[in-house]
Design a protein around this motif. Structure first.
Motif, PDB file in Angstrom:
ATOM      1  N   GLN A  28      -4.221  -6.192  -0.991  1.00 25.62           N
ATOM      2  CA  GLN A  28      -4.086  -7.145   0.007  1.00 25.62           C
ATOM      3  C   GLN A  28      -4.461  -6.504   1.312  1.00 25.62           C
ATOM      4  O   GLN A  28      -4.045  -5.337   1.732  1.00 25.62           O
ATOM      5  CB  GLN A  28      -2.732  -7.883   0.104  1.00 25.62           C
ATOM      6  CG  GLN A  28      -2.580  -8.956   1.233  1.00 25.62           C
ATOM      7  CD  GLN A  28      -1.232  -9.520   1.071  1.00 25.62           C
ATOM      8  OE1 GLN A  28      -0.606  -9.482   0.173  1.00 25.62           O
ATOM      9  NE2 GLN A  28      -0.677 -10.059   2.267  1.00 25.62           N
ATOM     10  N   PRO A  29      -5.327  -7.137   2.430  1.00 23.45           N
ATOM     11  CA  PRO A  29      -5.732  -6.346   3.624  1.00 23.45           C
ATOM     12  C   PRO A  29      -4.367  -6.481   4.442  1.00 23.45           C
ATOM     13  O   PRO A  29      -3.678  -7.286   4.207  1.00 23.45           O
ATOM     14  CB  PRO A  29      -6.708  -7.204   4.217  1.00 23.45           C
ATOM     15  CG  PRO A  29      -7.260  -8.042   3.017  1.00 23.45           C
ATOM     16  CD  PRO A  29      -5.981  -8.174   1.963  1.00 23.45           C
ATOM     17  N   PRO A  30      -4.303  -5.474   5.458  1.00 28.09           N
ATOM     18  CA  PRO A  30      -3.023  -5.783   6.303  1.00 28.09           C
ATOM     19  C   PRO A  30      -3.194  -6.768   7.305  1.00 28.09           C
ATOM     20  O   PRO A  30      -4.230  -7.395   7.337  1.00 28.09           O
ATOM     21  CB  PRO A  30      -3.354  -4.116   7.206  1.00 28.09           C
ATOM     22  CG  PRO A  30      -4.854  -3.814   6.752  1.00 28.09           C
ATOM     23  CD  PRO A  30      -5.232  -4.391   5.863  1.00 28.09           C
ATOM     24  N   THR A  36      -4.538  -0.748   8.939  1.00 29.58           N
ATOM     25  CA  THR A  36      -4.156  -0.307   7.871  1.00 29.58           C
ATOM     26  C   THR A  36      -2.582  -0.837   7.736  1.00 29.58           C
ATOM     27  O   THR A  36      -1.960  -1.230   8.876  1.00 29.58           O
ATOM     28  CB  THR A  36      -3.944   1.180   7.659  1.00 29.58           C
ATOM     29  OG1 THR A  36      -2.964   1.865   8.762  1.00 29.58           O
ATOM     30  CG2 THR A  36      -5.171   2.011   7.895  1.00 29.58           C
ATOM     31  N   TRP A  37      -2.033  -0.910   6.332  1.00 31.04           N
ATOM     32  CA  TRP A  37      -0.584  -0.937   6.570  1.00 31.04           C
ATOM     33  C   TRP A  37       0.166  -0.010   7.116  1.00 31.04           C
ATOM     34  O   TRP A  37       1.268  -0.343   7.773  1.00 31.04           O
ATOM     35  CB  TRP A  37      -0.110  -1.258   4.920  1.00 31.04           C
ATOM     36  CG  TRP A  37      -0.788  -2.554   4.278  1.00 31.04           C
ATOM     37  CD1 TRP A  37      -1.896  -2.633   3.535  1.00 31.04           C
ATOM     38  CD2 TRP A  37      -0.285  -3.582   4.436  1.00 31.04           C
ATOM     39  NE1 TRP A  37      -2.053  -3.894   3.142  1.00 31.04           N
ATOM     40  CE2 TRP A  37      -0.828  -4.639   3.796  1.00 31.04           C
ATOM     41  CE3 TRP A  37       1.023  -4.219   4.927  1.00 31.04           C
ATOM     42  CZ2 TRP A  37      -0.644  -6.127   3.588  1.00 31.04           C
ATOM     43  CZ3 TRP A  37       1.298  -5.511   4.955  1.00 31.04           C
ATOM     44  CH2 TRP A  37       0.654  -6.513   4.209  1.00 31.04           C
ATOM     45  N   GLY A  54      -0.846   8.821   3.175  1.00 30.68           N
ATOM     46  CA  GLY A  54      -1.929   7.737   3.017  1.00 30.68           C
ATOM     47  C   GLY A  54      -1.450   6.492   3.906  1.00 30.68           C
ATOM     48  O   GLY A  54      -0.955   6.641   4.908  1.00 30.68           O
ATOM     49  N   ASP A  55      -2.475   5.379   3.739  1.00 25.25           N
ATOM     50  CA  ASP A  55      -2.345   4.309   4.558  1.00 25.25           C
ATOM     51  C   ASP A  55      -1.346   3.257   4.114  1.00 25.25           C
ATOM     52  O   ASP A  55      -1.238   2.123   4.562  1.00 25.25           O
ATOM     53  CB  ASP A  55      -3.953   3.521   4.592  1.00 25.25           C
ATOM     54  CG  ASP A  55      -4.360   3.393   3.210  1.00 25.25           C
ATOM     55  OD1 ASP A  55      -3.444   3.317   1.920  1.00 25.25           O
ATOM     56  OD2 ASP A  55      -5.581   2.967   3.099  1.00 25.25           O
ATOM     57  N   CYS A  56      -0.522   3.483   3.076  1.00 25.10           N
ATOM     58  CA  CYS A  56       0.633   2.675   2.797  1.00 25.10           C
ATOM     59  C   CYS A  56       0.233   1.478   2.206  1.00 25.10           C
ATOM     60  O   CYS A  56       1.035   0.095   2.136  1.00 25.10           O
ATOM     61  CB  CYS A  56       1.611   2.369   4.184  1.00 25.10           C
ATOM     62  SG  CYS A  56       2.265   3.967   4.441  1.00 25.10           S
ATOM     63  N   VAL A  57      -0.755   1.310   1.475  1.00 28.31           N
ATOM     64  CA  VAL A  57      -1.417   0.009   0.785  1.00 28.31           C
ATOM     65  C   VAL A  57      -0.100  -0.112  -0.305  1.00 28.31           C
ATOM     66  O   VAL A  57       0.096   0.581  -1.283  1.00 28.31           O
ATOM     67  CB  VAL A  57      -2.586   0.179   0.025  1.00 28.31           C
ATOM     68  CG1 VAL A  57      -2.899  -1.226  -0.722  1.00 28.31           C
ATOM     69  CG2 VAL A  57      -3.615   0.340   1.056  1.00 28.31           C
ATOM     70  N   ASP A  58       0.654  -1.235  -0.243  1.00 32.62           N
ATOM     71  CA  ASP A  58       1.665  -1.645  -1.311  1.00 32.62           C
ATOM     72  C   ASP A  58       1.595  -3.046  -1.791  1.00 32.62           C
ATOM     73  O   ASP A  58       2.767  -3.381  -2.461  1.00 32.62           O
ATOM     74  CB  ASP A  58       3.045  -1.352  -0.884  1.00 32.62           C
ATOM     75  CG  ASP A  58       3.210  -1.936   0.549  1.00 32.62           C
ATOM     76  OD1 ASP A  58       2.430  -2.704   0.962  1.00 32.62           O
ATOM     77  OD2 ASP A  58       4.266  -1.809   1.288  1.00 32.62           O
ATOM     78  N   ARG A  59       0.556  -3.609  -1.590  1.00 33.15           N
ATOM     79  CA  ARG A  59       0.446  -5.047  -1.908  1.00 33.15           C
ATOM     80  C   ARG A  59      -0.845  -5.537  -2.494  1.00 33.15           C
ATOM     81  O   ARG A  59      -1.915  -4.708  -2.216  1.00 33.15           O
ATOM     82  CB  ARG A  59       0.515  -5.972  -0.813  1.00 33.15           C
ATOM     83  CG  ARG A  59       1.853  -5.646  -0.051  1.00 33.15           C
ATOM     84  CD  ARG A  59       1.932  -6.235   1.277  1.00 33.15           C
ATOM     85  NE  ARG A  59       3.093  -5.650   2.133  1.00 33.15           N
ATOM     86  CZ  ARG A  59       4.084  -6.350   2.662  1.00 33.15           C
ATOM     87  NH1 ARG A  59       4.042  -7.603   2.176  1.00 33.15           N
ATOM     88  NH2 ARG A  59       5.207  -5.880   3.330  1.00 33.15           N
TER      89      ARG A  59
END
Length: 147
Positions: A28-30, A36-37, A54-59
């Protein structure tokens, strides 16, 4: 009403990568205004040391918009007991499809998922009741089924 599935985990990026492929979802985009997330979390006042690398993508989200969003919420403790809720990946086509064909579809999907890092926990093969399913665990041990 909208809803999302929240999965507690130790390494969100690891599960995002696995489940994006498993479900054919996408990250999912921030939120708007953030590239970024990580940037978004920092804007909320979450300390950088809490975010890790990292960029914290968690969704994840369904690209078709039909399925629920999934948030992989970081928690400090490892998974310790059996899930009380799990995901069924329905790939067999339902009971209108002959059992041998459903079994082949399920087994093909299980092979794909184990190639992504899932582990087979067990099989339910009950021809008398026209039922076949495989129980698996994702890379952090969360149980799910392929039917």
């Amino acid at each position: 009403m909208e809803w999302q599935l929240v999965i507690d985990c130790r390494e969100p990026s690891r599960l995002v990568a696995f489940w994006a492929e498993a479900l054919r979802y996408r990250p999912q985009p921030p939120p708007a205004g953030h590239t970024t997330w990580r940037e978004w979390y920092l804007s909320l006042g979450i300390p950088a040391e809490e975010l890790g690398e990292g960029d914290c993508v968690d969704r994840l989200e369904d690209p078709a918009g039909a399925g629920p969003r999934i948030w992989f919420q970081p928690v400090p403790e490892p998974k310790s007991v059996k899930n009380r809720l799990h995901i069924d990946l329905k790939v067999g086509g339902g009971r209108a499809v002959p059992l041998p064909r459903r079994r082949a579809s399920v087994d093909a999907e299980v092979a794909r998922l184990t190639g992504l890092g899932a582990t087979v926990l067990g099989r339910t093969d009950d021809p008398e009741n026209e039922h076949y399913a495989v129980q698996l665990a994702d890379p952090e041990g969360n149980e799910f089924c392929v039917v």
